[in-house]
Design an enzyme around this catalytic site. Structure first.
Site, PDB file in Angstrom:
ATOM      1  N   GLU A  13       0.832  -1.213   0.000  1.00 15.88           N
ATOM      2  CA  GLU A  13       0.000   0.000   0.000  1.00 15.88           C
ATOM      3  C   GLU A  13       0.862   1.257   0.000  1.00 15.88           C
ATOM      4  O   GLU A  13       0.596   2.221  -0.707  1.00 15.88           O
ATOM      5  CB  GLU A  13      -0.914   0.028   1.235  1.00 15.88           C
ATOM      6  CG  GLU A  13      -1.922  -1.097   1.295  1.00 15.88           C
ATOM      7  CD  GLU A  13      -1.401  -2.340   2.021  1.00 15.88           C
ATOM      8  OE1 GLU A  13      -0.204  -2.658   1.912  1.00 15.88           O
ATOM      9  OE2 GLU A  13      -2.220  -2.991   2.693  1.00 15.88           O
ATOM     10  N   CYS A  31      -2.174  -2.911   7.111  1.00 19.14           N
ATOM     11  CA  CYS A  31      -1.613  -2.882   8.467  1.00 19.14           C
ATOM     12  C   CYS A  31      -1.761  -1.476   9.060  1.00 19.14           C
ATOM     13  O   CYS A  31      -2.128  -0.515   8.368  1.00 19.14           O
ATOM     14  CB  CYS A  31      -0.140  -3.299   8.440  1.00 19.14           C
ATOM     15  SG  CYS A  31       0.979  -2.014   7.855  1.00 19.14           S
TER      16      CYS A  31
HETATM   17  N1  THU Z   1       2.209  -6.500   4.020  1.00 15.97           N
HETATM   18  C1  THU Z   1       1.769  -5.606   3.096  1.00 15.97           C
HETATM   19  O1  THU Z   1       2.346  -5.458   2.013  1.00 15.97           O
HETATM   20  N2  THU Z   1       0.675  -4.867   3.400  1.00 15.97           N
HETATM   21  C2  THU Z   1      -0.021  -4.960   4.565  1.00 15.97           C
HETATM   22  O2  THU Z   1      -0.878  -4.122   4.839  1.00 15.97           O
HETATM   23  C3  THU Z   1       0.239  -6.084   5.470  1.00 15.97           C
HETATM   24  C4  THU Z   1       1.597  -6.689   5.327  1.00 15.97           C
HETATM   25  C5  THU Z   1       3.400  -7.292   3.706  1.00 15.97           C
HETATM   26  C6  THU Z   1       4.608  -6.934   4.526  1.00 15.97           C
HETATM   27  C7  THU Z   1       5.389  -8.222   4.488  1.00 15.97           C
HETATM   28  O3  THU Z   1       6.174  -8.229   3.309  1.00 15.97           O
HETATM   29  C8  THU Z   1       4.339  -9.296   4.368  1.00 15.97           C
HETATM   30  O4  THU Z   1       3.149  -8.659   3.960  1.00 15.97           O
HETATM   31  C9  THU Z   1       4.092 -10.060   5.658  1.00 15.97           C
HETATM   32  O5  THU Z   1       3.807  -9.190   6.711  1.00 15.97           O
END
Ligand code: THU
Length: 130
Positions: A54, A87
């Site tokens: 994001e 997240c």
């Molecule tokens: N991740 C994202 O790209 N976006 C989120 O909102 C949640 C987590 C990614 C970060 C990491 O590379 C993987 O997902 C596991 O946490």
């Protein structure tokens, strides 16, 4: 009926650099002119320097000249049955750059869910407090 924003998030997910978690995420953001900006997660051996899909999408759009608050919708794609919301760090960044946008969560099997960022991120801190 396909949603081009969801399709873009699903497609860019294939570019995820996720050798540590193997959790591939794609994000796509539609700006006020209807253009779509995409991002995938990019992991790092330190783990902590990993950047979420994001935020990559937001920062790419800003660096291409889109201004804050000129965004309409965001799509986030993962290959999970329980769809993955942004997240906490991404919610903060999305709030500051996009405001109360629509967030569409999706997986490759056509499952989608739509939320407002306001509901995912209630009582946010932002520049209005400074
Ligand atoms: N991740 C994202 O790209 N976006 C989120 O909102 C949640 C987590 C990614 C970060 C990491 O590379 C993987 O997902 C596991 O946490």
């Amino acid at each position: 009926m396909t949603d081009p924003l969801v399709e873009a998030a699903l497609a860019v997910r294939q570019n995820a650099h996720a050798p540590f978690s193997h959790f591939q995420v794609g994000a796509a953001i539609e700006d006020a002119a209807g253009r779509i900006h995409t991002g995938c997660n990019v992991e790092n051996a330190t783990y902590g320097l990993t950047m979420c899909a994001e935020r990559v999408a937001v920062f790419k759009a800003i660096s291409e000249g889109v201004r804050a608050r000129q965004f309409r919708r965001v799509a986030v794609a993962t290959d999970t049955e329980t769809l993955t919301p942004p997240c906490g760090s991404c919610r903060q960044i999305l709030w500051e750059f996009c405001g109360d946008v629509e967030i569409v969560l999706a997986n490759p099997r056509g499952k989608t869910e739509t939320h407002r960022l306001r509901d995912l991120f209630p009582h946010p801190f932002d520049a209005s407090y400074l």
